[in-house]
Design a protein around this motif. Structure first.
Motif, short mmCIF file in Angstrom:
data_model
loop_
_atom_site.label_atom_id
_atom_site.label_comp_id
_atom_site.label_asym_id
_atom_site.label_seq_id
_atom_site.Cartn_x
_atom_site.Cartn_y
_atom_site.Cartn_z
N LEU A 260 -2.61 8.05 -1.54
CA LEU A 260 -1.19 7.96 -1.21
C LEU A 260 -0.93 6.92 -0.12
O LEU A 260 0.05 6.17 -0.18
N GLU A 261 -1.82 6.86 0.87
CA GLU A 261 -1.63 5.88 1.94
C GLU A 261 -1.75 4.45 1.41
O GLU A 261 -1.00 3.56 1.85
N VAL A 266 1.24 -0.60 -0.39
CA VAL A 266 1.71 -1.50 -1.46
C VAL A 266 3.23 -1.51 -1.52
O VAL A 266 3.85 -2.55 -1.75
N ALA A 267 3.83 -0.35 -1.30
CA ALA A 267 5.29 -0.24 -1.41
C ALA A 267 6.01 -1.01 -0.31
O ALA A 267 7.22 -1.26 -0.43
N GLN A 268 5.32 -1.41 0.76
CA GLN A 268 5.98 -2.15 1.83
C GLN A 268 6.48 -3.51 1.36
O GLN A 268 7.36 -4.09 1.99
N ALA A 269 5.92 -4.02 0.26
CA ALA A 269 6.38 -5.30 -0.26
C ALA A 269 7.70 -5.19 -1.01
O ALA A 269 8.35 -6.20 -1.26
N LEU A 270 8.10 -3.98 -1.38
CA LEU A 270 9.37 -3.78 -2.08
C LEU A 270 10.53 -3.86 -1.09
O LEU A 270 10.35 -3.62 0.12
N PRO A 271 11.73 -4.18 -1.55
CA PRO A 271 12.87 -4.29 -0.63
C PRO A 271 13.16 -3.00 0.12
O PRO A 271 13.63 -3.04 1.24
N TRP A 272 12.91 -1.86 -0.50
CA TRP A 272 13.16 -0.58 0.15
C TRP A 272 11.85 0.05 0.66
O TRP A 272 11.75 1.25 0.85
N GLY A 273 10.84 -0.79 0.90
CA GLY A 273 9.53 -0.29 1.29
C GLY A 273 9.50 0.45 2.61
O GLY A 273 8.65 1.32 2.82
N GLU A 274 10.43 0.13 3.53
CA GLU A 274 10.43 0.82 4.81
C GLU A 274 10.77 2.29 4.69
O GLU A 274 10.45 3.08 5.58
N ASP A 275 11.44 2.66 3.61
CA ASP A 275 11.81 4.06 3.41
C ASP A 275 10.72 4.87 2.71
O ASP A 275 10.87 6.08 2.57
N VAL A 276 9.66 4.23 2.26
CA VAL A 276 8.59 4.91 1.52
C VAL A 276 7.56 5.44 2.50
O VAL A 276 7.04 4.70 3.35
N THR A 277 7.27 6.72 2.41
CA THR A 277 6.25 7.36 3.24
C THR A 277 5.32 8.17 2.35
O THR A 277 5.51 8.25 1.12
N VAL A 278 4.33 8.78 2.96
CA VAL A 278 3.39 9.60 2.20
C VAL A 278 4.09 10.82 1.60
O VAL A 278 3.73 11.28 0.51
N LYS A 279 5.11 11.31 2.26
CA LYS A 279 5.80 12.51 1.78
C LYS A 279 6.67 12.24 0.55
O LYS A 279 6.84 13.12 -0.29
N ASN A 280 7.23 11.04 0.46
CA ASN A 280 8.13 10.76 -0.67
C ASN A 280 7.59 9.69 -1.61
O ASN A 280 8.34 9.12 -2.38
N ILE A 281 6.29 9.41 -1.53
CA ILE A 281 5.74 8.34 -2.36
C ILE A 281 5.81 8.69 -3.83
O ILE A 281 5.93 7.80 -4.69
N MET A 282 5.77 9.98 -4.18
CA MET A 282 5.82 10.35 -5.60
C MET A 282 7.17 9.99 -6.22
O MET A 282 7.24 9.72 -7.42
N LYS A 283 8.25 9.94 -5.43
CA LYS A 283 9.54 9.54 -5.96
C LYS A 283 9.57 8.05 -6.27
O LYS A 283 10.33 7.61 -7.14
N HIS A 284 8.77 7.28 -5.57
CA HIS A 284 8.73 5.83 -5.76
C HIS A 284 7.48 5.37 -6.50
O HIS A 284 7.26 4.17 -6.66
N ASN A 480 0.96 6.22 7.28
CA ASN A 480 2.15 6.31 6.44
C ASN A 480 2.89 4.98 6.35
O ASN A 480 4.10 4.93 6.22
N GLY A 481 2.14 3.88 6.45
CA GLY A 481 2.75 2.58 6.30
C GLY A 481 3.48 2.09 7.53
O GLY A 481 4.08 1.02 7.51
N LYS A 482 3.48 2.83 8.63
CA LYS A 482 4.17 2.41 9.83
C LYS A 482 3.20 2.40 11.00
O LYS A 482 2.25 3.17 11.04
N LYS A 483 3.45 1.52 11.96
CA LYS A 483 2.60 1.40 13.13
C LYS A 483 3.13 2.31 14.23
O LYS A 483 4.29 2.26 14.57
N ARG A 484 2.24 3.12 14.74
CA ARG A 484 2.60 4.01 15.82
C ARG A 484 1.72 3.69 17.02
O ARG A 484 0.50 3.60 16.89
N ARG A 485 2.33 3.58 18.16
CA ARG A 485 1.61 3.28 19.39
C ARG A 485 1.47 4.56 20.19
O ARG A 485 2.44 5.23 20.51
#
Length: 528
Positions: A260-261, A266-284, A480-485
């Motif tokens: 899933l990760e 991969v989904a980050q390259a899509l226009p709506w990729g910022e909204d894609v996370t591990v929890k909702n990846i099955m919808k996309h 989950n596709g996002k950088k956390r510090r």
């Protein structure tokens, strides 16, 4: 006769032996005595003495004699036949296992628990040489040993026969279990063929992303099986699949999470990729996999494009817009004024010279997506305030499209590792162990910096007041596709004390960053 025992009938001591029959009888009354103890002839002389009269060692019935060697061979063949029956081997495979056992033991076979493990190891080697899926955990359970003992025996068999075992065929294992798994026994053949192509595509993507490198293959197979089943609306639990494949449930869940990760990245390259996370990846997932499939079929390697544009991936923008906004299609947006909304998409038309290319930037697509999304929220909030029964509520729910999967990519077929690596599926990832090592390396660097500050503050307290606080740095965690510090905690632990000790003994920071604390302590601290 006076010294003989008395007669059973008349009690006279007149017992004599018949010269013809050898039995005892009374000379007075002529009665034959029942207890002929006086004619007992003991066999003396040990092993070289005369053989027994009625019982002979190694006999079963009249004329049947089995020695130790024949008995051992008979029992060994029973062990082989029983294991072959439990494993479901064909006649040809049983013959190969028997020939391997005979060759290694020089036709002497064996006896005991070690022989069971030996036969299991030969069975595993035979299947591996033929690239057939056979779990070592299953074999170990059959022969009643652990996988480590079975692994040592497999190594000895391979070393004795001077064999070179091929790599485990992950794709072949997936194809075998998707056709023979009890979880998919009620699925029709068309869906099985569809799942085969989808699963092979994803398994080979995981091979390209190094998820299978240095790992046991069956947990990866189980994770892909569960994901593909969920993708096609089949209710399958990962616990049931893990138990059927006889692998650890925790490992299967970890591989499923890693899958899933990777899809989120991969989904980050899509226009709506910022909204894609591990929890909702099955919808996309349908859009992401379709993008990966089209990307793998493109002739141009878009990995060199820093903007990650959609050029040469095979999209037809006009067809995509008409298909998504048409009420006649399964991808329909259930809206009243779909044609009015399509003007946002038609702001930038395709060039007639290259109709299969996007002439629209990613930033523009993201802006269009955000615009429609905001309009959707505004309209739904308006409908919720106006409870007008006669007015139809606008819904932007996207219905799952049954024909989103084409299966035309070469990644849907079994490829060599070299061919898999050369394909572009929208993501070039490093091995998970490498990523974790880099994060651990950065974490140790920050710990060294904090330890140096504590040492300086302790040794030079008058100078420590000049430093209000130390920049402990941060470690970037990709999740989950996002950088956390995450800020390093000020609390010290055993690792901090070890680092301080090594710094006080003037150990180079480059050596400490590698993390071999025990070796450094033995070399610099405890080396008297």
């Amino acid at each position: 006769m006076e010294n003989s025992r008395p007669c059973d009938k008349c009690n006279m001591k007149s017992i004599v032996t018949d010269t013809v029959t050898g039995k005892l009888y009374c000379n007075s009354c002529g009665i034959v005595q029942d207890n002929n103890f006086d004619i007992y002839d003991p066999q003396i002389g040990g092993i070289t003495g005369p053989a027994g009269t009625y019982i002979r060692t190694g006999t079963s019935g009249i004329g049947t004699i089995y020695n130790y060697k024949e008995t051992k061979i008979y029992e060994a063949k029973n062990v082989i036949d029983d294991l072959m029956y439990k494993l479901g081997f064909s006649a040809s495979k049983c013959s190969e296992v028997l020939q391997m056992v005979q060759k290694i033991t020089d036709n002497k076979y064996g006896k005991g628990n070690w022989f069971k493990v030996f036969v299991g190891a030969c069975s595993y080697v035979v299947m591996r040489m033929d690239n057939k899926p056979l779990s070592n955990v299953r074999v170990a359970n059959m022969v009643e040993c652990d996988i480590y003992e079975l692994g040592r025996m497999v190594y000895r068999v391979v070393e004795f026969l001077d064999l070179q075992l091929p790599e485990v065929d992950v794709v072949g294992s997936y194809e075998y279990y998707v056709r023979n798994s009890l979880s998919f026994s009620e699925v029709d053949e068309d869906m099985i063929r569809r799942m085969l192509k989808q699963g092979v595509f994803l398994v080979q993507c995981l091979v390209k992303w190094y998820v299978t490198t240095g790992r046991r293959p069956l947990p990866v197979v189980a994770a892909v099986l569960v994901f593909v089943a969920e993708l096609n609306g089949i209710d399958v639990k990962i616990e049931d699949v893990a138990n059927e494949l006889q692998v650890a449930i925790v490992t299967c869940k970890l591989r499923y999470k890693e899958l899933l990760e990777r899809l989120v990245k991969v989904a980050q390259a899509l226009p709506w990729g910022e909204d894609v996370t591990v929890k909702n990846i099955m919808k996309h997932a349908t859009f992401v996999i379709q993008y990966m499939e089209l990307k793998s079929m493109s002739s141009k390697n878009s990995s060199d494009d820093k903007r990650k544009s959609f050029e040469d991936v095979g999209f037809d923008l006009d067809y995509l817009i008409d298909d998504c906004l048409s009420n006649e299609n399964h991808y329909a947006l259930d809206v009243i004024d779909a044609e009015n909304e399509s003007q946002y998409f038609r702001a930038s038309s395709l060039s007639s010279e290259s109709p299969n290319r996007f002439q629209i930037s990613q930033e523009c697509l993201a802006m269009v997506y955000s615009k429609i999304k905001n309009d959707m929220y505004e309209h739904e909030s308006t409908d919720s305030r106006n409870n007008n029964i006669g007015r139809r509520k606008r819904r932007y729910g996207i219905i799952s499209y049954t024909d989103w999967w084409k299966g035309e990519s070469e990644m849907s077929k079994k490829l060599l590792v070299k061919e898999i690596v050369e394909k572009d599926v929208g993501l070039s990832a490093m091995p998970p162990s490498f990523d974790s090592s880099c994060l651990a390396y950065e974490r140790r660097k920050e710990k060294i910096k904090a330890a140096k500050f504590r040492i300086h503050k302790t040794m030079y307290p008058w100078d420590a007041k000049l430093i209000d606080k130390v920049d402990l740095g941060s470690v970037e965690h990709v999740k989950n596709g996002k950088k956390r510090r995450r800020k390093m905690k000020v609390d010290v632990d055993w690792e901090d004390f070890i680092i301080e000790t090594l710094l006080l003994h003037q150990v180079e920071e480059e050596e400490i960053e590698k993390g071999y604390y025990k070796a450094l302590l033995d070399l610099h601290v405890f080396n008297y």
